[in-house]
Design a protein around this motif. Structure first.
Motif, PDB file in Angstrom:
ATOM      1  N   SER A 187       0.843  -1.191   0.000  1.00 57.44           N
ATOM      2  CA  SER A 187       0.000   0.000   0.000  1.00 57.44           C
ATOM      3  C   SER A 187       0.882   1.247   0.000  1.00 57.44           C
ATOM      4  CB  SER A 187      -0.913  -0.007   1.223  1.00 57.44           C
ATOM      5  OG  SER A 187      -0.207   0.440   2.375  1.00 57.44           O
ATOM      6  N   GLN A 221       1.919   0.689   7.399  1.00 60.55           N
ATOM      7  CA  GLN A 221       1.865  -0.718   7.008  1.00 60.55           C
ATOM      8  C   GLN A 221       3.092  -1.430   7.570  1.00 60.55           C
ATOM      9  OE1 GLN A 221       2.540  -1.580   2.779  1.00 60.55           O
ATOM     10  NE2 GLN A 221       3.210   0.551   2.479  1.00 60.55           N
ATOM     11  N   LYS A 241      -3.299 -10.155   4.949  1.00 55.22           N
ATOM     12  CA  LYS A 241      -3.502  -9.340   3.754  1.00 55.22           C
ATOM     13  C   LYS A 241      -3.992  -7.952   4.140  1.00 55.22           C
ATOM     14  CE  LYS A 241      -5.339  -9.585  -0.895  1.00 55.22           C
ATOM     15  NZ  LYS A 241      -6.136 -10.380  -1.861  1.00 55.22           N
ATOM     16  N   GLY A 242      -3.292  -6.946   3.634  1.00 55.67           N
ATOM     17  CA  GLY A 242      -3.664  -5.572   3.917  1.00 55.67           C
ATOM     18  C   GLY A 242      -3.123  -5.034   5.226  1.00 55.67           C
ATOM     19  N   GLU A 243      -2.534  -5.905   6.069  1.00 52.47           N
ATOM     20  CA  GLU A 243      -2.021  -5.462   7.368  1.00 52.47           C
ATOM     21  C   GLU A 243      -0.535  -5.758   7.540  1.00 52.47           C
ATOM     22  OE1 GLU A 243      -4.352  -6.791  10.689  1.00 52.47           O
ATOM     23  OE2 GLU A 243      -6.188  -6.808   9.513  1.00 52.47           O
ATOM     24  N   SER A 245       2.766  -7.534   5.486  1.00 49.51           N
ATOM     25  CA  SER A 245       3.313  -8.085   4.245  1.00 49.51           C
ATOM     26  C   SER A 245       4.720  -8.609   4.499  1.00 49.51           C
ATOM     27  CB  SER A 245       3.347  -7.005   3.154  1.00 49.51           C
ATOM     28  OG  SER A 245       2.070  -6.434   2.965  1.00 49.51           O
TER      29      SER A 245
END
Length: 380
Positions: A187, A221, A241-243, A245
């Motif tokens: 992100s 992130q 996912k989204g938090e 990586s």
């Protein structure tokens, strides 16, 4: 000339590989045989045993894998005897390497050199007796080691720190944030880097604390630096996912894009500092206060992280054993994310530390000194 090198973990593999390249520049006909890893293999030579089958650290890990440890010792002794190199070069990894030093010196009468000294200034100082007896010369990469060894009547050469070299030649030094996140499907939030170590046990113990602590800052992130030689499957329970990586083989690139980092004590603390990324250093161990008291009774230095040891000052906060909790890590990390006096003070401390390390060129200086020492011994 035939060179035999032993590196027992990922950082040693990298440092040994760069030393091998420097030796080739001085001795183009050099032949290498080694216990190490992929970085050394890329330089060339024969890989006898990969460090993945050797990296057992601490009493419990060694005890659990004792049969494999003993097999590795026998294998290395037999291979040294069969191939009779001109010199044995050891890279850190003292529990194994000092045994090889003794065998090489007593049984094979080989010159034995150490590149990256065992950390006997921290604990197990009694190993100085073994070093004096079986190691001909140490090429140190930490400036404070010179005084330590000189006080014990064992002269060493400080050659500089190879991490300075590795960072100086990194190909993506000018990479943009946009390019990094685009390539890695991240992100556009600013990054908190998580460096939980390179061994399975320490990753397991430290990563969950790091994630819990850094998750308190939803504007950021979280990106894990995956360790070489560790399967992506091992990290799967931690990646959300989204938090959260993960990237592999891109630690320097990750750090230079990070706003701050949570780092397990080790070489990574120095890399993070040289890339001027504010950090909190943590290392969890089971056993709570008892383990901490025992640990502190063994350690003979004021600090654990390389950053603080080199600077001889508390540049970064160290949270060890039971002190490394999500709450403590969150508290220490918070002021490093904004332009605060704490962040500025840490960055100034990094500059002072870098001055003490000196310029790049450590592998080249070590290679020249090794060749000089071998040439001198041949003339005796």
């Amino acid at each position: 000339m035939k060179y035999y090198l032993i590196a027992g973990e990922a950082s040693g593999d990298l440092h040994a590989a760069n030393l091998m390249r420097a030796i080739l520049a001085e001795d183009p006909r050099a032949e290498f045989r080694f216990l190490g890893g992929d970085a050394m293999l890329q330089v060339g030579g024969t890989l006898v045993r990969h460090y993945r089958e050797m990296a057992y650290m601490g009493f419990i890990q060694v005890a659990l894998h004792l049969r494999q440890v003993l097999r590795n010792i026998v294998l290395c002794k037999e291979d040294l005897a069969a191939h009779r190199p001109d010199v044995l070069i050891l890279v850190d990894y003292p529990g194994f390497n000092l045994k090889m030093a003794r065998y090489a010196k007593e049984e094979l009468h080989l010159p034995v050199y150490y590149y990256i000294s065992p950390k006997i200034w921290a604990w197990k100082e009694y190993r100085i007796k073994t070093i004096k007896r079986y190691v001909d010369r140490i090429y140190s990469i930490l400036p404070f080691e010179v005084e330590f060894y000189h006080k014990r009547n064992y002269p060493v050469d400080y050659v500089g720190n190879p991490t300075v070299d590795e960072l100086a030649v990194r190909p993506d030094a000018e990479e943009s944030f946009a390019r990094f996140i685009g390539e890695n499907r991240l992100s556009d939030k600013p990054i908190i880097a998580l460096l939980p170590g390179s061994r399975l046990a320490e990753i397991h113990d430290n990563l969950k604390i790091m994630i819990e602590a850094a998750s308190a800052f939803p504007a950021y992130q979280l990106v894990i630096a995956g360790a070489p030689g560790v399967s992506p499957d091992f990290y799967r329970p931690y990646v959300r996912k989204g938090e959260v990586s993960i990237v592999f083989g891109k630690t320097y690139r990750l750090l230079q894009q990070a706003r701050a980092a949570l780092v397990t004590s080790g070489t990574a603390t120095l890399e993070t500092a040289l890339l001027r990324v504010p950090q909190v250093v943590g290392y969890y161990m089971r056993g709570g206060r008892f383990t901490y008291a025992f640990f502190r009774s063994l350690i003979k230095v004021n600090y654990v992280s390389l950053v603080n040891l080199i600077a001889d000052a508390p540049v970064v906060e160290e949270l060890l054993v039971h002190h490394f909790t999500a709450e403590n890590a969150r508290r220490a990390l918070a002021p490093l994310l904004d332009d605060t006096p704490q962040r500025e003070a840490q960055l100034r401390g990094y500059e002072a530390m870098a001055l003490r390390l000196g310029p790049a060129g450590a592998p080249q200086r070590a290679a020249r000194l090794i060749l000089q020492a071998l040439s001198a011994s041949d003339k005796r």
